[in-house]
Design a protein around this motif. Structure first.
Motif, short mmCIF file in Angstrom:
data_model
loop_
_atom_site.label_atom_id
_atom_site.label_comp_id
_atom_site.label_asym_id
_atom_site.label_seq_id
_atom_site.Cartn_x
_atom_site.Cartn_y
_atom_site.Cartn_z
N GLY A 103 0.82 -1.21 0.00
CA GLY A 103 0.00 0.00 0.00
C GLY A 103 0.86 1.26 0.00
O GLY A 103 0.54 2.24 -0.69
N ALA A 104 1.95 1.23 0.77
CA ALA A 104 2.87 2.38 0.78
C ALA A 104 3.50 2.58 -0.59
O ALA A 104 3.70 3.72 -1.03
CB ALA A 104 3.94 2.16 1.84
N TYR A 105 3.80 1.49 -1.27
CA TYR A 105 4.38 1.56 -2.61
C TYR A 105 3.42 2.28 -3.56
O TYR A 105 3.81 3.22 -4.28
CB TYR A 105 4.68 0.15 -3.10
N PHE A 106 2.16 1.87 -3.57
CA PHE A 106 1.19 2.50 -4.46
C PHE A 106 0.90 3.95 -4.08
O PHE A 106 0.61 4.79 -4.94
CB PHE A 106 -0.10 1.68 -4.49
N TYR A 107 1.00 4.25 -2.80
CA TYR A 107 0.82 5.63 -2.37
C TYR A 107 1.92 6.51 -2.97
O TYR A 107 1.64 7.62 -3.48
CB TYR A 107 0.85 5.72 -0.85
N LEU A 108 3.16 6.03 -2.95
CA LEU A 108 4.26 6.79 -3.53
C LEU A 108 4.11 6.94 -5.04
O LEU A 108 4.45 7.97 -5.60
CB LEU A 108 5.59 6.11 -3.18
N PHE A 150 1.26 7.10 -6.57
CA PHE A 150 0.16 8.04 -6.78
C PHE A 150 0.61 9.49 -6.61
O PHE A 150 0.24 10.36 -7.41
CB PHE A 150 -0.97 7.72 -5.80
N ILE A 151 1.41 9.77 -5.59
CA ILE A 151 1.78 11.16 -5.33
C ILE A 151 2.91 11.64 -6.23
O ILE A 151 3.14 12.85 -6.36
CB ILE A 151 2.16 11.37 -3.85
N TRP A 180 7.16 7.24 -12.45
CA TRP A 180 7.65 6.09 -11.68
C TRP A 180 8.36 5.11 -12.60
O TRP A 180 7.85 4.85 -13.69
CB TRP A 180 6.48 5.39 -11.00
#
Length: 214
Positions: A57-62, A64-65, A69
């Motif tokens: 989840g942290a990976y996808f958050y990064l 997204f912001i 990538w």
């Protein structure tokens, strides 16, 4: 197993104990879901699986912001990671054999299977070291590097944990302790290895293929 002493009658004399259940012939260990260790391993895997889910989840958050990538680095090389994945998939068969032969309490075959799994584990550690050298980004370079190394480090921790347990269990099976509950431990160890392999699949796709698709 005996019942407690009955309440003494008015005269003060104690009534004799009565046998409720003779537990001498009951087994001291069991296999699969009949073993408390199996349930402990399942709970352990569930908790660690949630840790993997949070890291993903942290990976996808990064992603997204940031939008762009990966950040300031090419996607990791595929050779070592793909070879690592193939060896992990190949390990499922000897792991299954170890679980089956442990359940049959076949000492000779259990020893063989555990030695094979120990060797495979050490090979995987060597491949993981080579894999870490092909990421093209340091852990402290940026957010991309940090989450990349964290995901691989988290899985490496689980890999080392299971390999250490396998090597210790292998050594025990070549001593006078190689009987009884140790065969049940082989099944629990094999069960955890399934989790280690299964947890690698989404990480492999996320780390190595997602940047190429994105």
């Amino acid at each position: 197993m005996t019942a407690g002493p009955s309440k003494p009658p008015a005269g003060g004399a104690m009534l004799p104990h009565s046998i409720v259940l003779n537990a001498r012939q009951m087994p001291s260990y069991a296999y699969g879901h009949r073993s408390p260790i199996w349930w402990g391993t399942l709970g352990f895997a569930a908790a660690e699986g949630m840790g993997f889910a949070l890291a993903i989840g942290a990976y996808f958050y990064l992603v997204f912001i940031n939008g762009n990538w990966p950040l300031s680095a090419p996607a990791p090389d595929l050779f070592w990671s793909s070879l690592f994945t193939l060896v992990m998939l190949a390990s499922l068969w000897p792991n299954h054999m170890a679980k089956r032969n442990g359940g049959r309490e076949d000492l000779a075959k259990s020893r063989r299977d555990l030695v094979i799994m120990s060797v495979i584990g050490l090979v995987l550690l060597g491949l993981r070291i080579m894999e870490l050298g092909s990421l093209h980004v340091r852990w402290d370079q940026n957010a991309y590097g940090s989450i990349l190394w964290f995901l691989l480090g988290l899985h490496t921790l689980h890999l080392v944990t299971d390999i250490g347990d396998t090597i210790v269990l292998t050594a025990l099976m070549f001593t006078r302790h190689g009987h009884g509950k140790r065969f049940s431990d082989i099944g629990d160890n094999a069960f955890y290895w399934y989790f280690v392999v299964a947890s690698w699949a989404p990480i492999y796709l996320l780390v190595y293929w997602f940047p190429r698709w994105w």
